[in-house]
Write a protein that holds these residues in place. Structure first.
Motif, PDB file in Angstrom:
ATOM      1  N   ILE A  88       0.768  -0.856  -0.243  1.00 36.50           N
ATOM      2  CA  ILE A  88      -0.399  -0.200   0.527  1.00 36.50           C
ATOM      3  C   ILE A  88       0.892   1.285  -0.380  1.00 36.50           C
ATOM      4  CG2 ILE A  88      -1.924   1.390   1.211  1.00 36.50           C
ATOM      5  CD1 ILE A  88      -2.162  -1.414   2.072  1.00 36.50           C
ATOM      6  N   GLY A  89       1.837   1.364   0.968  1.00 40.47           N
ATOM      7  CA  GLY A  89       2.487   2.541   0.899  1.00 40.47           C
ATOM      8  C   GLY A  89       3.243   2.556  -0.135  1.00 40.47           C
ATOM      9  N   LEU A 109       1.820   7.070  -2.244  1.00 38.53           N
ATOM     10  CA  LEU A 109       2.622   7.398  -3.024  1.00 38.53           C
ATOM     11  C   LEU A 109       3.366   8.481  -2.898  1.00 38.53           C
ATOM     12  CD1 LEU A 109       3.944   5.163  -6.706  1.00 38.53           C
ATOM     13  CD2 LEU A 109       4.860   5.048  -4.563  1.00 38.53           C
ATOM     14  N   ALA A 110       2.377   9.424  -3.876  1.00 38.12           N
ATOM     15  CA  ALA A 110       2.643  11.432  -3.073  1.00 38.12           C
ATOM     16  C   ALA A 110       2.082  11.271  -1.093  1.00 38.12           C
ATOM     17  CB  ALA A 110       1.170  11.879  -3.289  1.00 38.12           C
ATOM     18  N   LEU A 111       1.933  10.272  -0.710  1.00 41.82           N
ATOM     19  CA  LEU A 111       1.706  11.404   1.165  1.00 41.82           C
ATOM     20  C   LEU A 111       3.408  11.102   1.258  1.00 41.82           C
ATOM     21  CD1 LEU A 111      -0.652   8.406   2.651  1.00 41.82           C
ATOM     22  CD2 LEU A 111      -0.825  11.365   1.887  1.00 41.82           C
ATOM     23  N   GLY A 112       4.690   9.734   0.282  1.00 43.86           N
ATOM     24  CA  GLY A 112       5.279   9.854   0.905  1.00 43.86           C
ATOM     25  C   GLY A 112       5.650   9.092   2.106  1.00 43.86           C
ATOM     26  N   PRO A 374       2.913  17.027  -0.640  1.00 42.61           N
ATOM     27  CA  PRO A 374       2.140  17.403  -1.861  1.00 42.61           C
ATOM     28  C   PRO A 374       0.795  17.839  -2.351  1.00 42.61           C
ATOM     29  CG  PRO A 374       1.872  15.305  -0.268  1.00 42.61           C
ATOM     30  CD  PRO A 374       2.689  16.037   0.761  1.00 42.61           C
ATOM     31  N   VAL A 375       1.252  18.380  -3.291  1.00 43.18           N
ATOM     32  CA  VAL A 375      -0.042  19.182  -3.566  1.00 43.18           C
ATOM     33  C   VAL A 375      -1.429  18.032  -4.183  1.00 43.18           C
ATOM     34  CG1 VAL A 375      -1.010  20.399  -5.207  1.00 43.18           C
ATOM     35  CG2 VAL A 375       1.298  21.066  -3.738  1.00 43.18           C
ATOM     36  N   TRP A 393       1.610  16.251   6.893  1.00 44.66           N
ATOM     37  CA  TRP A 393       0.959  14.884   8.098  1.00 44.66           C
ATOM     38  C   TRP A 393       2.791  14.851   7.974  1.00 44.66           C
ATOM     39  CZ3 TRP A 393       1.616   9.481   5.548  1.00 44.66           C
ATOM     40  CH2 TRP A 393       0.956   8.637   7.094  1.00 44.66           C
ATOM     41  N   ALA A 394       2.113  14.757   9.882  1.00 42.36           N
ATOM     42  CA  ALA A 394       3.234  14.504  10.995  1.00 42.36           C
ATOM     43  C   ALA A 394       3.943  13.265  10.733  1.00 42.36           C
ATOM     44  CB  ALA A 394       2.725  14.424  11.515  1.00 42.36           C
ATOM     45  N   TYR A 395       3.895  12.628  10.205  1.00 46.12           N
ATOM     46  CA  TYR A 395       4.239  11.705  10.263  1.00 46.12           C
ATOM     47  C   TYR A 395       5.487  11.351   9.299  1.00 46.12           C
ATOM     48  CZ  TYR A 395       5.254   5.633  10.045  1.00 46.12           C
ATOM     49  OH  TYR A 395       5.907   5.360   9.851  1.00 46.12           O
ATOM     50  N   THR A 396       5.121  11.785   8.114  1.00 50.93           N
ATOM     51  CA  THR A 396       6.488  11.842   7.672  1.00 50.93           C
ATOM     52  C   THR A 396       7.849  12.615   7.274  1.00 50.93           C
ATOM     53  OG1 THR A 396       5.333  12.611   6.072  1.00 50.93           O
ATOM     54  CG2 THR A 396       5.460  10.197   5.158  1.00 50.93           C
ATOM     55  N   GLN A 397       7.668  13.520   8.474  1.00 51.47           N
ATOM     56  CA  GLN A 397       7.506  15.064   8.582  1.00 51.47           C
ATOM     57  C   GLN A 397       9.008  15.040   9.762  1.00 51.47           C
ATOM     58  OE1 GLN A 397       5.180  18.138   7.937  1.00 51.47           O
ATOM     59  NE2 GLN A 397       4.456  18.315   6.274  1.00 51.47           N
TER      60      GLN A 397
END
Length: 797
Positions: A88-89, A109-112, A374-375, A393-397
């Protein structure tokens, strides 16, 4: 005639040969629960005892040996689940299921998640114990991939087995983290309501927290533009079709010794997760000289998210804090590849990705990234509108130490060590629940929180130049909501609003008070809890809020115009206690009335698409009780009837009559036939169970099931207009751990331990689960060694 007989005989022989071949083939696909195997890199022999329900009890000389073996036995029962979750990710679903999943792959994918996993893995210290143990687990998974039979789903989808890596482990955790989030369902919808209907329409949606509701108490032990609301639907709809577990809610309460009959802590937990087959948790009991744990593991992740031993127990509920924000970006009128920042125009980062698609050419796509994230425009066809919308999104940042946190939690020997691991959970937000044999109890809202000014509404898409700063002021973990050994002698969480420590209420998407209120009402007066009474409470199906809603709604009914049938239905509701057993008629009437009330009240303003989105958010559940009390609200008037201004009484009465008409059409005029068990069912769906011919083989159920939305036995269903309530999420396990007799603590899974449809443990707990029964979580070695099946792993020479 002789020729026909010969042909018939040949055909019969062929059928027999095919049948025998099929049986042999099926036998090769079954998990092996006994025998002897060799495992590379193993230092010592490991014994795996399988109990009556197929749960492995692993005895090893070292942790690495034990977790390497865990990886193997986990994979032989759950490899297909591991495969889907890691894809999924990383945007790998289209490779399995085709072009229908392209939008979902693009979004993730755009979520990072995948990019963040690459960065995290590149920074790992390979000599850390957590990393070495995780790699040992993955070695075991990969050894099964190399040596073990291929699960039938791989044959049916035509994909090959491939090795697992640390990046896959982080990708799976990333998907699980995102499935907690509610902002992607809620923020765009609320922004549309504000921009299209006006701020007045937000006032009655119970977005803010009310001090009149049941909050979780802290205690410190001293020392615009149309977004089309498809940001959610493109993900939820696609993943819903695949029947993968999504995190929804949860209950947990921990009782201090003064609240229990035997003077020892009692711990309960039932995380609410989307029902799927296989279910989310894989149980495993591991014993080594330095590690002991009866744990609940996610597919592809070595460290248990839920667990207990003889010293302590821990579990989770969803915090429901807001860690996702959306920002409108302002494009440069002369260059659409630039956007406005505080000081000047800045070029978007252009990210290029390629997706492998089953039975088609690879698809390349690109998306833009701003400083916020991501836009979303252009990532999927459903996201429309000219104004760019970026997602933060805090998770990826932030630095990702979630796996390290659960390693530390699972290794903890006491409250101090347990608490020390919690600050490493930055996202998703989790309520970590704790109890131990020494009499300590605790609740900790675990997430990296940061300062949010009162003037900032995180539930709306931020306009350019507004919102939260890029460099947020982070709060120390001591400022998180939490309670340790409070004087009221219990802690609990039911995803409801926590009180504040840091001087601000943590913004979030909290569930209504219903479950929290019921938990407190049951816990407060009783001080002799034991295993049996706690097990009974975790099955409770009564709402203390819904009868109050009925009383408010009935006040608005004009009984003078009701028929005899309608009056009888009203009588059923007037004596209803708010319970949801299978035989209840009032539960059916109330639920049908509730749906038509929501539809009558909100659909005219929102329209079909946004009303559907509204029903997918938490706040539609929060609004029901307060709206039932309101005599005036901008929502009561039907905007489609220009010649009439509807009142609360008109909307409520019309909803009641529509509900009864629909029930009469469905079940006839005999009220006794309108029982809850006819409309409320549970089926555990497998992704391949979507194929009608394979449904009965892969899916488990359906069953009539008691319980409902927002009772302790929280059997959630979405309103989809079918007037049938197919349960989509609920208790993913029910655990009750009594430290006065920890070896007889109990649990249950919704279907079974194995995800292999040829295993005898594929669905052997499903009827027990429906019946509200439990089974022992075995920890006594002497009892375990009496198990009939033992699988021995030896070092490979």
């Amino acid at each position: 005639m002789k020729t026909l007989k010969k042909i018939g005989f040949i055909l019969l022989v062929l059928v027999i040969v095919i049948a025998i071949t099929g049986v042999i083939f099926i036998q090769t696909l079954k998990p092996e629960y006994s025998g002897n195997k060799t495992l590379p890199k193993l230092q010592h022999e490991v014994q795996v005892y399988y109990d009556t329900y197929g749960i492995p009890h692993i005895y090893g000389a070292t942790q690495e040996d034990a977790f390497r073996t865990l990886g193997y036995v986990h994979a032989q029962d759950r490899l297909w689940q591991m495969e889907l979750l890691r894809r999924i990710g990383s945007g790998g679903l289209s490779e399995v299921f085709g072009a229908d999943l392209l939008d979902t792959d693009k979004f993730f994918l755009a979520l990072g998640i995948d990019d963040a996993s690459v960065v995290t893995v590149s920074k790992l210290d390979k000599n850390k114990e957590a990393v070495k143990v995780a790699q040992a687990y993955l070695d075991g998974v990969n050894q099964f991939i190399a040596d073990g039979p291929t699960p039938v789903e791989f044959y049916l989808t035509g994909i090959d087995k491939t090795q697992f890596s640390l990046k896959d482990m982080y990708n799976t955790m990333g998907y699980m983290a995102f499935s907690f989030a509610m902002a992607h369902k809620t923020d765009p919808l609320l922004t549309n309501i504000k921009d299209k209907l006006g701020p007045a329409y937000l006032a009655d949606l119970e977005i803010a927290s009310s001090t009149d509701l049941e909050w979780i108490k802290n205690y410190h032990q001293k020392p615009a533009d149309s977004i089309q609301n498809t940001i959610a639907s493109l993900v939820s709809d696609a993943l819903g079709e695949l029947n993968l577990p999504l995190f929804e809610g949860s209950n947990s309460w921990v009782l201090a010794p003064d609240k229990t009959r035997n003077g020892k802590v009692i711990f309960t937990n039932d995380p609410h997760i989307g029902f799927a087959q296989p279910s989310v948790w894989f149980e495993a009991h591991i014993e080594t000289p330095s590690y002991s744990k009866y744990g609940y593991h996610m597919a592809g992740i070595p460290f248990p998210v839920l667990g207990h031993d003889r010293n302590l127990a821990y579990g989770v509920t969803m915090f429901e804090n807001d860690d996702v924000d959306f920002y409108f970006e302002e494009n440069n009128p002369s260059n659409p590849n630039e956007y406005k920042t505080v000081n000047d125009w800045k070029a978007y980062e252009i990210v290029n990705k390629t997706i492998t698609v089953k039975d088609a050419e690879d698809v390349s796509f690109s998306y833009k990234k701003s400083v916020h994230g991501p836009v979303l425009n252009g990532i999927a066809d459903q996201v429309t509108g000219e104004r760019p919308i970026a997602m933060s999104w805090a998770y990826t940042q932030m630095e990702n130490e979630v796996i390290d946190a659960f390693y530390g939690i699972s290794q903890a020997k006491n409250l101090s060590e347990f608490k020390k691991a919690l600050p490493k959970i930055h996202a998703p937000g989790l309520n970590m629940m704790y109890g131990d044999a020494e009499g300590n109890i605790g609740w900790f809202a675990s997430a990296q929180l940061y300062e949010i000014p009162d003037s900032v509404n995180t539930k709306l898409v931020f306009e350019p130049g507004t919102g939260l700063p890029l460099d947020k002021t982070l709060l120390d973990f001591s400022k998180n909501p939490q309670a340790v050994n409070p004087p009221w002698n219990y802690v609990y969480s039911a995803n409801n609003q926590p009180d504040s420590i840091a001087g601000m209420l943590v913004p979030g998407y909290y569930l209504p008070e219903n479950r929290g209120k019921r938990i407190v009402d049951l816990l407060e007066p009783k001080n002799d809890w034991d295993l049996d009474s706690a097990s009974e409470m975790i099955l409770d199906v009564t709402s203390s809020v819904n009868p109050e809603i009925v009383r408010e709604l009935v006040k608005k009914i004009d009984i003078s115009v009701l028929s005899e049938l309608q009056l009888k239905a009203l009588d059923e509701l007037n004596v209803w206690q708010g319970d949801y057993p299978l035989e209840s008629v009032a539960a059916t009437i109330f639920t049908r009335w509730e749906y038509f009330l929501l539809k009558n009240t909100f659909k005219d303003e929102l329209g079909e698409e946004q009303f559907t989105q509204f029903l997918s958010t938490h706040f539609h559940k929060r609004v029901i009780a307060p709206m039932s009390e309101k005599s005036s609200s901008v929502w009561w008037d039907n905007v489609n009837t220009s010649d009439t201004k509807e009142t609360a009484e008109m909307i409520v009465q019309d909803a009641f009559l529509k509900a009864l008409t629909s029930l009469e059409n469905d079940f006839g005029a005999d009220l006794s036939a309108w029982t809850w068990g006819k409309v409320h069912t549970l089926e555990h769906p497998h992704p391949i169970g979507q194929v009608e011919a394979l449904k009965s083989f892969f899916n488990v159920g359906p069953f009539p099931v008691h319980g409902t939305r927002e009772v302790i036995n929280n059997m959630y269903f979405g309103y989809d207009g079918t007037r049938m309530y197919k349960t989509s999420s609920g208790p993913s396990t029910r655990r009750v751990i009594d430290f006065s007799d920890v070896e007889n603590s109990v649990s249950i899974l919704p279907t079974g331990q194995s995800g292999n449809p040829f295993s005898k443990h594929y669905k052997d707990q499903s009827q027990l689960y429906i019946d509200g029964k439990f089974r022992k979580m075995m920890m006594n070695k002497e009892e375990i060694q009496n198990s009939q099946e033992i699988l021995i792993f030896s070092p490979k020479e």
